[in-house]
Design a protein around this motif. Structure first.
Motif, short mmCIF file in Angstrom:
data_model
loop_
_atom_site.label_atom_id
_atom_site.label_comp_id
_atom_site.label_asym_id
_atom_site.label_seq_id
_atom_site.Cartn_x
_atom_site.Cartn_y
_atom_site.Cartn_z
N LEU A 50 39.19 105.83 -77.27
CA LEU A 50 37.73 106.52 -76.72
C LEU A 50 37.46 106.78 -75.33
CD1 LEU A 50 35.15 106.96 -78.06
CD2 LEU A 50 34.57 104.54 -77.75
N ALA A 51 38.31 106.08 -74.39
CA ALA A 51 38.09 106.30 -73.12
C ALA A 51 38.94 105.93 -72.33
CB ALA A 51 36.55 105.65 -72.48
N PRO A 52 39.41 106.42 -70.90
CA PRO A 52 40.39 105.85 -70.25
C PRO A 52 40.24 104.34 -69.76
CG PRO A 52 39.21 107.43 -69.02
CD PRO A 52 38.48 107.34 -70.40
N ALA A 53 41.48 103.66 -69.68
CA ALA A 53 41.16 102.36 -69.08
C ALA A 53 40.91 102.20 -67.73
CB ALA A 53 42.91 101.66 -69.42
N ALA A 54 40.82 101.23 -67.08
CA ALA A 54 40.42 100.98 -65.72
C ALA A 54 41.32 101.57 -64.81
CB ALA A 54 40.15 99.44 -65.49
N ASP A 55 42.65 101.49 -65.24
CA ASP A 55 43.67 102.13 -64.34
C ASP A 55 44.26 103.55 -64.69
OD1 ASP A 55 44.82 101.37 -66.83
OD2 ASP A 55 46.84 100.69 -65.67
N GLU A 56 43.61 104.15 -65.36
CA GLU A 56 43.90 105.05 -65.92
C GLU A 56 42.79 106.63 -65.42
OE1 GLU A 56 45.92 104.34 -70.23
OE2 GLU A 56 43.98 105.01 -70.21
N GLN A 57 43.51 107.60 -65.36
CA GLN A 57 42.41 108.84 -65.05
C GLN A 57 42.34 110.10 -66.26
OE1 GLN A 57 43.68 110.58 -61.30
NE2 GLN A 57 41.76 111.61 -60.86
N LEU A 58 41.18 110.62 -66.21
CA LEU A 58 41.25 111.50 -67.18
C LEU A 58 41.60 112.78 -66.66
CD1 LEU A 58 39.95 112.99 -69.60
CD2 LEU A 58 37.80 113.24 -68.57
N CYS A 59 42.56 113.48 -67.46
CA CYS A 59 43.22 114.82 -67.15
C CYS A 59 42.63 115.83 -68.16
CB CYS A 59 44.71 114.74 -67.00
SG CYS A 59 45.61 116.15 -66.30
N GLU A 60 41.99 116.73 -68.00
CA GLU A 60 41.61 117.75 -69.09
C GLU A 60 42.56 118.85 -68.91
OE1 GLU A 60 37.50 117.46 -70.84
OE2 GLU A 60 37.15 116.94 -68.70
N VAL A 61 43.51 119.28 -69.55
CA VAL A 61 44.32 120.47 -69.28
C VAL A 61 44.59 121.16 -70.79
CG1 VAL A 61 46.45 118.97 -69.27
CG2 VAL A 61 46.45 121.30 -68.32
N GLY A 62 44.77 122.32 -70.68
CA GLY A 62 45.19 123.04 -72.02
C GLY A 62 44.31 122.81 -73.39
N GLY A 63 43.02 122.25 -72.98
CA GLY A 63 42.17 122.01 -74.09
C GLY A 63 42.15 120.48 -74.66
N VAL A 64 42.96 119.87 -74.01
CA VAL A 64 42.89 118.51 -74.42
C VAL A 64 42.69 117.37 -73.19
CG1 VAL A 64 44.97 118.93 -75.92
CG2 VAL A 64 45.42 118.33 -73.58
N ARG A 65 42.31 116.12 -73.72
CA ARG A 65 42.02 115.30 -72.74
C ARG A 65 42.90 114.08 -72.97
NH1 ARG A 65 36.62 114.25 -71.53
NH2 ARG A 65 36.50 112.10 -71.83
N LEU A 66 43.69 113.92 -71.49
CA LEU A 66 44.65 112.91 -71.61
C LEU A 66 44.25 111.97 -70.70
CD1 LEU A 66 47.54 115.39 -70.91
CD2 LEU A 66 47.07 114.24 -73.11
N PHE A 67 44.46 110.71 -70.91
CA PHE A 67 44.40 109.37 -70.19
C PHE A 67 45.65 109.06 -69.76
CE2 PHE A 67 40.97 108.69 -73.68
CZ PHE A 67 39.88 109.40 -73.00
N LEU A 68 45.72 108.98 -68.23
CA LEU A 68 47.06 108.87 -67.56
C LEU A 68 46.98 107.98 -66.42
CD1 LEU A 68 47.95 112.69 -67.26
CD2 LEU A 68 48.72 111.16 -69.08
#
Length: 134
Positions: A50-68
């Motif tokens: 549902l959302a990134p964890a505290a140690d992750e960052q949202l990366c929106e690329v190519g039309g997708v939401r990645l939590f990295l």
């Protein structure tokens, strides 16, 4: 730092399907954890969240939401993420233009810098019943 990552349309379609079918709703994305290791240099796990964890960052690329997480962002920098589907396997592939092909005998025909992540655990319907000997 966000990675310089390219996501192909095939990978974006696959990721968006995983997230959509998770039923998590708007704002959900794919948690992608990439680590050094494996035959071609990377191993990874992914799941819809549902959302990134505290140690992750949202990366929106190519039309997708990645939590990295930080380590994944570093390892993904400069790569292209694709989705490959053949008669025998399907999965996300990470293509590193600066990496040599794997030379192990279990890899089949090597492609330079391609890491396959098998998604066979994701079902495509009901399991096939085993064929019993007569």
């Amino acid at each position: 730092m966000l990675p310089n990552l390219t996501v192909t349309p095939a990978a974006a379609k696959f990721i968006n399907r995983v997230v959509r079918f998770s039923g998590l709703g708007t704002g959900a994305g794919l948690r992608l954890a990439v680590k050094p290791g494996g035959c071609s240099g990377y191993s990874s796990d992914f799941s819809a969240q549902l959302a990134p964890a505290a140690d992750e960052q949202l990366c929106e690329v190519g039309g997708v939401r990645l939590f990295l997480a930080a380590e994944s962002r570093l390892l993904l920098n400069g790569l292209t993420m694709d989705f490959i589907e053949t008669a025998t396997e399907s999965g996300l592939s990470f293509i590193d233009p600066n990496k040599e092909a794997c030379a192990c005998s279990s890899a089949g025909a090597p492609q330079a810098g391609v890491t396959h992540i098998n998604i066979s655990a994701i079902g495509r319907g009901r399991p096939v019943a085993p064929v019993l000997p007569s």
